[in-house]
Design a protein around this motif. Structure first.
Motif, short mmCIF file in Angstrom:
data_model
loop_
_atom_site.label_atom_id
_atom_site.label_comp_id
_atom_site.label_asym_id
_atom_site.label_seq_id
_atom_site.Cartn_x
_atom_site.Cartn_y
_atom_site.Cartn_z
N LEU A 1 9.03 21.72 8.92
CA LEU A 1 9.70 20.53 8.70
C LEU A 1 9.90 20.02 9.97
O LEU A 1 9.59 18.52 10.05
N GLU A 2 10.19 20.49 10.99
CA GLU A 2 10.24 19.60 12.23
C GLU A 2 8.87 19.25 12.68
O GLU A 2 8.82 17.95 13.29
N SER A 3 7.86 19.80 12.62
CA SER A 3 6.44 19.54 12.95
C SER A 3 6.03 18.25 11.95
O SER A 3 5.24 17.20 12.50
N SER A 4 6.30 18.31 10.65
CA SER A 4 6.09 17.13 9.66
C SER A 4 6.83 15.91 9.83
O SER A 4 6.25 14.91 9.83
N GLY B 1 6.02 19.49 -1.18
CA GLY B 1 6.61 20.38 0.00
C GLY B 1 6.87 19.70 1.13
O GLY B 1 6.48 18.44 1.37
N VAL B 2 7.41 20.42 2.29
CA VAL B 2 7.47 19.70 3.37
C VAL B 2 6.07 19.37 4.22
O VAL B 2 6.12 18.56 5.04
N HIS B 3 5.11 19.74 3.69
CA HIS B 3 3.52 19.46 4.09
C HIS B 3 3.28 18.12 3.46
O HIS B 3 1.83 17.73 3.74
N LYS C 1 8.61 9.40 2.89
CA LYS C 1 9.56 10.38 2.43
C LYS C 1 8.47 11.72 2.51
O LYS C 1 7.29 11.79 2.16
N THR C 2 9.13 12.81 3.22
CA THR C 2 8.54 13.95 3.42
C THR C 2 9.26 14.98 2.24
O THR C 2 10.53 15.23 2.38
N GLY C 3 8.51 15.83 1.39
CA GLY C 3 8.97 16.76 0.86
C GLY C 3 10.03 16.32 -0.33
O GLY C 3 10.62 15.42 -0.18
N LEU D 1 0.66 -1.16 0.03
CA LEU D 1 0.21 0.01 0.04
C LEU D 1 0.93 1.42 -0.16
O LEU D 1 1.80 1.29 0.62
N ALA D 2 0.20 2.30 -0.60
CA ALA D 2 0.96 3.59 -0.42
C ALA D 2 0.03 4.48 0.22
O ALA D 2 -1.33 4.62 -0.21
N VAL D 3 0.43 5.62 1.03
CA VAL D 3 -0.50 6.49 1.81
C VAL D 3 0.17 7.89 1.25
O VAL D 3 1.32 8.07 1.40
N GLN D 4 -0.64 8.93 0.92
CA GLN D 4 -0.24 10.14 0.87
C GLN D 4 -0.85 11.03 1.92
O GLN D 4 -2.06 11.14 2.27
N ALA D 5 -0.08 11.71 2.78
CA ALA D 5 -0.38 12.52 3.76
C ALA D 5 -0.26 13.85 3.51
O ALA D 5 1.00 14.43 3.22
N VAL D 6 -1.24 14.91 3.59
CA VAL D 6 -1.05 16.21 3.36
C VAL D 6 -1.60 16.96 4.57
O VAL D 6 -2.72 16.89 4.96
N ARG D 7 -0.54 18.05 4.92
CA ARG D 7 -0.77 18.85 5.92
C ARG D 7 -1.02 20.41 5.25
O ARG D 7 -0.93 20.58 4.15
#
Length: 744
Positions: A282-285, A320-322, A308-310, A270-276
């Protein structure tokens, strides 16, 4: 342009060399290997082809009743397969799930089946009349001449109907063109073998020893068929009306079918995309991502989680980092747990846990390869993508939110999310030109002093051959407080230190997170997945809902894309390809018989075959897909073969002097075995694909289902309806003789 499996193997070999040079405690760990799925699909192909060929050979032995005859026909399978592989090598077609996985060798050897069956029947008839002894070659020559022309034309029809499939473009073209090419290559080789090698082998190996009569199974089938055929000849109108009623029922069922592009291939992982929110640091992400990983690892079905973030530097996938991509390896996909996982239930449970433990994110679930393919081909990461075009970013965001709320109301909508185009905090520096002029300070000096918030390269550090940029940043206490930024001082030409607050105003305000453009227009992208229903039905309901609840301002346009765009393009192609295939069938039938009446008679096989395919899809609860559409095209060519062989034999009997009823009755009995053999071999060859649950079988299943269902109905039509109504379609001027009375 390379072989993906070989490329991965080369990468693994290079990794082993690199590993040996790494310091202690450092190693390279592969967290995703696509060749695992490739290996599984190859196993599925080998299993389906092997089981299918075995079933075909068993059926040949049962109906022919002669081991030598069965082996002769079976020899056509490896010979045609080798010819197809040679053609694939020359044309640069790779061996993959579609090029080999959907090839049915039961259909490919139909010509050889008819040729050898007729040779066995002719040799058996000679033995009944002349007793023991070597069957003369003239008997085999005559049997070859009797069925050679029908086999050639019927085989050409099956080959030519695959030509329209070569017109498919895009993803569907990449999938089904290799299938059509391989099928055509194998059929061409088998057709040549049927009219050249098969008669020679029959004269060599069947001349001294061949059964004089039918097998036990053949006698039982003929005994059951005779009364059915006699009844059909007595009541042709009733039979034709029944066939028409069944066809009408299938049309009614087809009108309620759902539509989808192609069945989803179960990749196992499975693959999940999380968007904030774009304003997240970056630290919060990173902290949120860690919490997501811990939540997902609590599920017993999960083997590992990698995030993987950003990713701002890759043009085809800016992030982006979000934004975070999460790859979930499931134990069942890698031998860690027995049985299959209920993916929809697992996804729902994961989504609920993530929303509960890590709120403030929008989650979208898909699969690793599917995610990348959708993004590269359609520009979206989900099954359905909506592009809203306009000039004002604020209006785009407001209208996009309204459309998103409307989509969530549509049954089947999942993972609805709109592109985050606003909400990113900006530090804006407003220069006071009059103050700069008073102190003689350059505006660039002020901007440089503020830009150190994000860091500024001031030099390089050398370690042997390697270079590292030396960057200066303000301390966190200065970066997070605008008032402290205003206290920073800049030297003027006289050496005085002037605070920035006397030279500029610094404000923090929200601005666009990203600006996307397509065809020179600003675009807001909305995405959603579809679960629990067909794609076309969902899009139709979604369009109606959005049109009803959202009235766009002038100058703003909404366009639908994603997999639905692929489905529309492929459907439009098939609307042209299918009529072309039907026309080619009609043209070749007319060339074969030189009679419009007989052409129409055999052409009845086409709608009746489609009827069987529709009922088969309905019984299995499958929507109509491009795979099923390609199956229909293949089925139309296969369906007319038996009709050609039967009608040609009836015509042969008529020209030898038999009256119409005797010719029809005796011709149908003579062709019972080859008709059943070709139909059963074709259906049995597809059975493993239709019932397989292995990796990759999802794409093959609708195609195999359509062909099996169609072969059942068109065989019934060939054996009962065609003989019953033959006399209505017989062309004028056929020679008649005294014949024999119709058996009771």
């Amino acid at each position: 342009g390379g072989n993906s499996r070989q490329v991965v193997a080369d990468v693994k070999a290079k990794i082993e060399k690199i590993d040996a040079t790494l310091p202690d405690g450092v190693f390279i760990d592969t967290f995703y290997d696509r060749t695992e799925l490739v290996t599984k699909t190859i196993h599925t192909i080998a299993e389906n082809i092997g089981v299918g060929v075995l079933l075909v050979i068993i059926m040949l032995f049962l109906l022919l009743g002669d081991v030598r005859a069965g082996l002769i026909v079976a020899a056509a399978i490896p010979l045609s397969a080798m010819s197809a592989l040679i053609a694939m090598k020359v044309a640069g077609v790779s061996a993959n799930l579609m090029s080999l996985g959907a090839v049915d060798f039961g259909v490919i050897v139909d010509g050889a089946v008819v040729m050898i069956e007729n040779a066995v029947r002719a040799a058996g008839a000679w033995r009944r009349e002349n007793g023991q002894g070597t069957v003369p070659k003239a008997v085999f020559k005559q049997s070859t001449q009797e069925v050679g022309t029908p086999i050639l034309f019927a085989g050409l029809i099956v080959i030519i109907v695959f030509i329209p499939i070569l017109s498919l473009e895009g993803v569907e073209g990449k999938m089904f063109k290799p299938l059509a090419f391989t099928f055509m290559a194998a059929l061409t080789a088998a057709l040549v073998l049927s009219v050249t090698v098969m008669p020679v082998m029959a004269s060599l190996f069947l001349a001294r020893r061949v059964a004089a009569g039918d097998t036990l199974l053949g006698r039982l089938l003929k005994r059951a068929y005779e009364p059915l055929l006699a009844g059909a000849l007595r009541f042709p109108l009733v039979l034709l009306a029944a066939a028409g009623a069944v066809f009408a029922a299938s049309v009614f069922l087809a009108s309620g079918f759902g539509l989808e592009f192609v069945p989803k291939l179960d990749e196992g992982d499975l693959a999940v995309q999380a968007v904030r929110l774009p304003s997240v640091s970056l630290e919060s992400s990173i902290e949120m991502t860690k919490a997501m990983e811990r939540t997902l690892l609590e599920f017993p079905e999960v083997e590992s989680v990698v995030s993987k973030t950003g990713r701002p530097e890759i043009a085809n996938d800016p992030m982006g980092v979000h934004q975070t991509d999460i790859l979930i390896r499931l134990k069942s996909a890698h031998g860690g747990a027995p049985g299959r996982v209920d993916k929809p239930a697992l996804i729902e449970a994961m989504q609920a846990a993530l929303e509960r433990n890590v709120p403030g994110n929008v989650y979208g679930f898909t699969q690793p390869i599917e995610l990348r393919v959708q993004e590269l081909v359609a520009g979206v990461r989900s099954a359905v993508g909506l592009s809203l075009y306009g000039e004002d970013l604020a209006v785009l965001k407001a209208e996009g939110d309204r459309i998103g709320r409307a989509l969530k109301k549509v049954p089947g909508a999942a993972d609805v999310q709109a592109q985050q185009i606003a909400g990113l905090p900006y530090v804006r520096v407003i220069i006071r030109r009059d103050k700069l002029a008073r102190y003689g300070i350059n505006a660039a000096a002020v901007l440089d002093a503020v830009s150190v918030i994000g860091g500024r390269v001031v030099g390089e550090v050398f370690e042997g051959q390697r270079r590292f940029p030396l960057q200066v940043r303000l301390a966190p206490a200065w970066r997070d407080d605008v008032d402290r930024l205003l206290e920073r001082k800049i030297d003027d030409p006289q050496g005085r230190q002037i605070p920035i607050e006397q030279l500029a105003d610094i404000v923090v305000e929200e601005g666009p997170a990203e600006i996307s453009r397509d065809a020179i227009r600003r675009r807001l992208l909305l995405q959603c997945n579809v679960r629990g229903r067909d794609l076309a039905g969902f899009v139709a309901d979604a369009k109606a809902t959005v049109d009803r609840e959202v009235k766009l301002p002038p100058g703003y346009v909404l366009e639908w894309g994603g997999q639905f765009e692929n489905l529309e393009r492929a459907s439009n192609r098939l609307l042209v390809a299918v009529p072309v295939a039907l026309f080619l069938i009609f043209a070749l039938l007319y060339v074969t018989f030189g009679s419009v009446r007989l052409t129409l008679l055999i052409y009845l096989n086409v709608p009746i075959a489609a009827t069987g395919g529709i009922f088969a899809l309905w019984l299995r609860g499958m929507p109509f897909s491009i795979s099923a559409g390609v199956g229909c095209i293949a089925l139309f060519g296969i369906a007319v073969m038996n009709g050609v062989v039967l009608v040609e034999h009836i015509r042969h009997l008529r020209h030898t002097g038999a009256d119409p009823r005797t010719a029809v009755f005796q011709g149908s009995l003579d062709r019972l075995r080859p008709v059943l053999m070709t139909a059963l071999c074709g259906a049995l060859g597809f059975v493993p694909m239709a019932v397989s649950g292995s990796a990759g079988a999802e794409v093959q299943r609708p195609l195999a289902t359509v062909v099996i269902g169609g072969l059942v109905t068109c065989t019934i039509l060939t054996l009962l309806v065609l003989p019953a109504i033959y006399r209505w379609f017989e062309p004028d001027g056929v020679a008649e003789g005294p014949g024999e009375p119709l058996p009771a």
